[in-house]
Design a protein around this motif. Structure first.
Motif, PDB file in Angstrom:
ATOM      1  N   VAL A  62       0.835  -1.203   0.000  1.00  0.00           N
ATOM      2  CA  VAL A  62       0.000   0.000   0.000  1.00  0.00           C
ATOM      3  C   VAL A  62       0.868   1.250   0.000  1.00  0.00           C
ATOM      4  O   VAL A  62       0.625   2.202  -0.770  1.00  0.00           O
ATOM      5  N   ILE A  63       1.890   1.269   0.856  1.00  0.00           N
ATOM      6  CA  ILE A  63       2.772   2.441   0.930  1.00  0.00           C
ATOM      7  C   ILE A  63       3.469   2.661  -0.408  1.00  0.00           C
ATOM      8  O   ILE A  63       3.541   3.788  -0.908  1.00  0.00           O
ATOM      9  N   THR A  64       3.983   1.583  -0.999  1.00  0.00           N
ATOM     10  CA  THR A  64       4.675   1.703  -2.285  1.00  0.00           C
ATOM     11  C   THR A  64       3.730   2.238  -3.353  1.00  0.00           C
ATOM     12  O   THR A  64       4.101   3.134  -4.129  1.00  0.00           O
ATOM     13  N   ALA A  65       2.512   1.718  -3.398  1.00  0.00           N
ATOM     14  CA  ALA A  65       1.549   2.186  -4.397  1.00  0.00           C
ATOM     15  C   ALA A  65       1.232   3.664  -4.195  1.00  0.00           C
ATOM     16  O   ALA A  65       1.192   4.429  -5.170  1.00  0.00           O
ATOM     17  N   GLU A  66       1.021   4.072  -2.939  1.00  0.00           N
ATOM     18  CA  GLU A  66       0.702   5.472  -2.663  1.00  0.00           C
ATOM     19  C   GLU A  66       1.870   6.386  -3.014  1.00  0.00           C
ATOM     20  O   GLU A  66       1.690   7.432  -3.642  1.00  0.00           O
ATOM     21  N   MET A  68       4.353   5.807  -5.082  1.00  0.00           N
ATOM     22  CA  MET A  68       4.555   5.830  -6.533  1.00  0.00           C
ATOM     23  C   MET A  68       3.496   6.697  -7.214  1.00  0.00           C
ATOM     24  O   MET A  68       3.800   7.414  -8.167  1.00  0.00           O
ATOM     25  N   ALA A  69       2.261   6.649  -6.738  1.00  0.00           N
ATOM     26  CA  ALA A  69       1.206   7.483  -7.318  1.00  0.00           C
ATOM     27  C   ALA A  69       1.512   8.962  -7.115  1.00  0.00           C
ATOM     28  O   ALA A  69       1.382   9.764  -8.044  1.00  0.00           O
ATOM     29  N   VAL A  70       1.943   9.326  -5.914  1.00  0.00           N
ATOM     30  CA  VAL A  70       2.263  10.728  -5.627  1.00  0.00           C
ATOM     31  C   VAL A  70       3.464  11.175  -6.455  1.00  0.00           C
ATOM     32  O   VAL A  70       3.442  12.250  -7.068  1.00  0.00           O
ATOM     33  N   ILE A  71       4.510  10.342  -6.475  1.00  0.00           N
ATOM     34  CA  ILE A  71       5.708  10.699  -7.249  1.00  0.00           C
ATOM     35  C   ILE A  71       5.367  10.833  -8.727  1.00  0.00           C
ATOM     36  O   ILE A  71       5.793  11.785  -9.395  1.00  0.00           O
ATOM     37  N   THR A  72       4.586   9.903  -9.248  1.00  0.00           N
ATOM     38  CA  THR A  72       4.197   9.961 -10.656  1.00  0.00           C
ATOM     39  C   THR A  72       3.407  11.227 -10.947  1.00  0.00           C
ATOM     40  O   THR A  72       3.656  11.908 -11.955  1.00  0.00           O
ATOM     41  N   ALA A  77       3.327  16.377 -13.516  1.00  0.00           N
ATOM     42  CA  ALA A  77       2.972  17.794 -13.473  1.00  0.00           C
ATOM     43  C   ALA A  77       4.170  18.656 -13.847  1.00  0.00           C
ATOM     44  O   ALA A  77       4.055  19.610 -14.636  1.00  0.00           O
ATOM     45  N   GLU A  78       5.344  18.307 -13.311  1.00  0.00           N
ATOM     46  CA  GLU A  78       6.562  19.058 -13.625  1.00  0.00           C
ATOM     47  C   GLU A  78       6.915  18.923 -15.101  1.00  0.00           C
ATOM     48  O   GLU A  78       7.253  19.913 -15.767  1.00  0.00           O
ATOM     49  N   VAL A  79       6.856  17.720 -15.621  1.00  0.00           N
ATOM     50  CA  VAL A  79       7.181  17.490 -17.031  1.00  0.00           C
ATOM     51  C   VAL A  79       6.208  18.240 -17.930  1.00  0.00           C
ATOM     52  O   VAL A  79       6.617  18.880 -18.917  1.00  0.00           O
ATOM     53  N   MET A  80       4.934  18.170 -17.595  1.00  0.00           N
ATOM     54  CA  MET A  80       3.939  18.879 -18.407  1.00  0.00           C
ATOM     55  C   MET A  80       4.160  20.385 -18.352  1.00  0.00           C
ATOM     56  O   MET A  80       3.998  21.089 -19.364  1.00  0.00           O
ATOM     57  N   ALA A  81       4.562  20.915 -17.190  1.00  0.00           N
ATOM     58  CA  ALA A  81       4.832  22.349 -17.067  1.00  0.00           C
ATOM     59  C   ALA A  81       6.015  22.737 -17.949  1.00  0.00           C
ATOM     60  O   ALA A  81       5.980  23.752 -18.649  1.00  0.00           O
ATOM     61  N   VAL A  82       7.064  21.918 -17.917  1.00  0.00           N
ATOM     62  CA  VAL A  82       8.247  22.195 -18.743  1.00  0.00           C
ATOM     63  C   VAL A  82       7.882  22.102 -20.222  1.00  0.00           C
ATOM     64  O   VAL A  82       8.254  22.975 -21.031  1.00  0.00           O
ATOM     65  N   ILE A  83       7.163  21.049 -20.602  1.00  0.00           N
ATOM     66  CA  ILE A  83       6.769  20.882 -22.012  1.00  0.00           C
ATOM     67  C   ILE A  83       5.905  22.057 -22.457  1.00  0.00           C
ATOM     68  O   ILE A  83       6.103  22.616 -23.550  1.00  0.00           O
TER      69      ILE A  83
END
Length: 103
Positions: A62-66, A68-72, A77-83
């Motif tokens: 559960v912790i890993t999934a959460e 990974m979801a937050v990091i993703t 969001a950062e990548v989309m902002a840069v793009i």
């Protein structure tokens, strides 16, 4: 007289056998208590190990999934902002070049 002696010997023998039976029963009870204690201890230890392993695995999943979801989400969001910024810059440069060519 002999009958009294025989009866006495038989009575003493019965008393001794009864005492021996009591001792044997006490030993049997002590062995049973020790065995049950050992079985219970080992069983509880095995149950605790299995339960803790299962709980740890579930919690880590559960912790890993959460995480990974937050990091993703943050990375996307950062990548989309840069793009988006790069696309806007390229569009601005393209518009500037278009204006220079047409003027």
């Amino acid at each position: 007289m002999k009958e009294n002696a025989v009866i006495t010997i038989i009575s003493i023998t019965i008393i001794v056998l009864n005492m021996m039976m009591i001792i044997v029963l006490d030993i049997k009870n002590a062995i049973m208590v020790a065995t049950m204690t050992e079985v219970t201890t080992v069983t509880m230890a095995e149950i605790m190990v299995a339960t803790m392993a299962e709980v740890t695995a579930a919690v880590m999943a559960v912790i890993t999934a959460e995480v990974m979801a937050v990091i993703t989400a943050v990375v996307m969001a950062e990548v989309m902002a840069v793009i988006t910024a790069v696309v806007k810059d390229v569009a601005a440069v393209g518009a500037g070049c278009f204006n220079l060519i047409n003027n």
